[in-house]
Write an enzyme that holds these catalytic residues in place. Sequence first.
Site, short mmCIF file in Angstrom:
data_model
loop_
_atom_site.label_atom_id
_atom_site.label_comp_id
_atom_site.label_asym_id
_atom_site.label_seq_id
_atom_site.Cartn_x
_atom_site.Cartn_y
_atom_site.Cartn_z
N SER A 201 12.15 2.91 -1.70
CA SER A 201 11.28 2.33 -1.93
C SER A 201 11.22 2.30 -0.68
O SER A 201 9.74 2.88 0.10
CB SER A 201 10.75 1.16 -2.42
OG SER A 201 12.03 0.36 -2.01
N HIS A 229 9.05 5.69 -7.35
CA HIS A 229 8.76 6.58 -6.52
C HIS A 229 8.55 8.33 -6.59
O HIS A 229 8.46 9.17 -5.85
CB HIS A 229 8.69 6.02 -5.06
CG HIS A 229 8.94 4.26 -4.56
ND1 HIS A 229 7.55 3.90 -4.29
CD2 HIS A 229 9.53 3.54 -4.96
CE1 HIS A 229 7.55 2.97 -4.27
NE2 HIS A 229 8.44 2.34 -4.79
N LYS A 260 2.07 3.47 -8.93
CA LYS A 260 2.17 3.71 -8.23
C LYS A 260 1.41 5.13 -8.07
O LYS A 260 -0.22 4.88 -8.21
CB LYS A 260 3.89 3.60 -8.07
CG LYS A 260 4.09 2.14 -7.17
CD LYS A 260 5.10 1.90 -7.21
CE LYS A 260 5.78 0.64 -7.26
NZ LYS A 260 6.80 0.13 -6.52
C1 LIG Z 1 6.90 -1.75 -7.65
C2 LIG Z 1 8.56 -1.26 -8.27
C3 LIG Z 1 8.58 -1.66 -8.60
C4 LIG Z 1 8.30 -2.41 -9.56
O1 LIG Z 1 7.11 -2.32 -10.33
P1 LIG Z 1 6.05 -2.90 -10.51
O2 LIG Z 1 5.13 -2.34 -11.62
O3 LIG Z 1 5.11 -2.71 -9.20
O4 LIG Z 1 6.21 -4.54 -10.83
C5 LIG Z 1 10.09 -1.23 -9.93
N1 LIG Z 1 11.25 -0.72 -8.84
C6 LIG Z 1 11.40 -0.20 -7.36
C7 LIG Z 1 11.59 0.86 -6.90
C8 LIG Z 1 9.96 -0.65 -7.23
O5 LIG Z 1 9.13 0.53 -5.74
#
Ligand SMILES: *Cc1c(COP(=O)(O)O)cnc(C)c1O
Length: 412
Positions: A201, A229, A260
């Site tokens: 991330s 991602h 995302k």
């Molecule tokens: C954003 C993210 C999460 C968490 O997801 P949310 O739906 O925002 O709680 C988990 N793992 C990674 C690698 C992330 O970037």
Amino acid sequence: MNSLDQELSGRLETWRQQGLGRVLRRIDSPQGTSIEIGGRRLANFSSNDYLGLANHPSLKTAAAETIARYGAGSGAARLLSGSLAPHHQLEDSLAAFKGTPAALVFSSGYAAALGTIPALLGPDDVVVVDRLVHASLVDAARLSRARLRVFAHNDVADLGRILQWADRRPGRAVAGTANASAATATIRRPRVLVVTESVFSMDGDVAPLAEIAELKDRHGAWLMVDEAHATGLYGELRRGLVDASNLTGRVEIQLGTLGKALGASGGFLCGSRVLIDYLLNRARSFVFSTAPTPPAAAAAIAAIALIQGPEGLTRCDSLWKRVEQLQQQLGTRASPSPATRGGTLSAIVPIHIGPEAAAVAAAKELFDQGFFVPAIRYPTVARGQARLRVSLSAAHAPAEVERLGHALRGIL
Ligand SMILES: *Cc1c(COP(=O)(O)O)cnc(C)c1O
């Protein structure tokens, strides 16, 4: 000031002196490549809305229609009375999209991680995580009380050494099972779970998934891959990197977020039917939490349909063009390390700065020039490894990326 506030203001002061203070920035516009902050328009390079779907008409219409039909809230946890039709439809489309037998939706990706690892492992077990995995996975691993081991980032040899160490750990005697006599205790080997992300991330690099899968198979370990991602962005059907690497059948647990590239909100887990049946019984963040809202589920369903179709393909193509454009302008390339599959692109372009204060100053300079690019600091990344994190979207215009590249070159 009461004693709590007095104590906390002292702690905040120390935190801020280290260049780690944060404030919320209010945005008075929808999520998109151009956002309004304090009456100013800024080009937004901070969002994880990689395909530009968060404010897409298809998602908005789906959400609005579902509010009209099912209301704004879910009313209860799924196991009580909150298991509304849109959640079931979403799980069916997620499973079909990811190519797994089943899926389970959580209120966030964080909640999905936090519920899953502690449901699978206990104090006799071992959880092995990449040094750079997301905080949700670290917190989940700690909460499980399994022995936590960390392997060097994307370092398969280091992971191999830890798995060998885990193989040598003694099993524990457990009481005989139903068909064994009470006197014959059986020895249970520690369970071993390997956890990594497919695209990291804050670095935007890619895990050597095939080698990791090979290794965990050899050691009889289980593998959990966080595709936060990657979902929606890789492979012929945009399923993610696990699928693009032909590993769907070998990765026991896939984690994802709806927040995302999918442009909605919520989290999910994909895997076998048994895994999902088990988790819906035992994952505490699922059992004890209100179901996601119906409109969020509907928006995610619409996003999945869109991503799988021609518009998904076009949007992914635009995204990779913008990433290549920026990298060319900055003279950087996707990490060429062989461990990262020969430079697979990601939507995340980190610009390493180092000291926290310098990263904050660079972000402020960009802000003043009309670009919203966040300074990423501890505890999101290690101390002294602060950076600017540029995230690109299919919705960015080439000219916007060009202007950002120019501004970044001026600052660096
Ligand atoms: C954003 C993210 C999460 C968490 O997801 P949310 O739906 O925002 O709680 C988990 N793992 C990674 C690698 C992330 O970037």
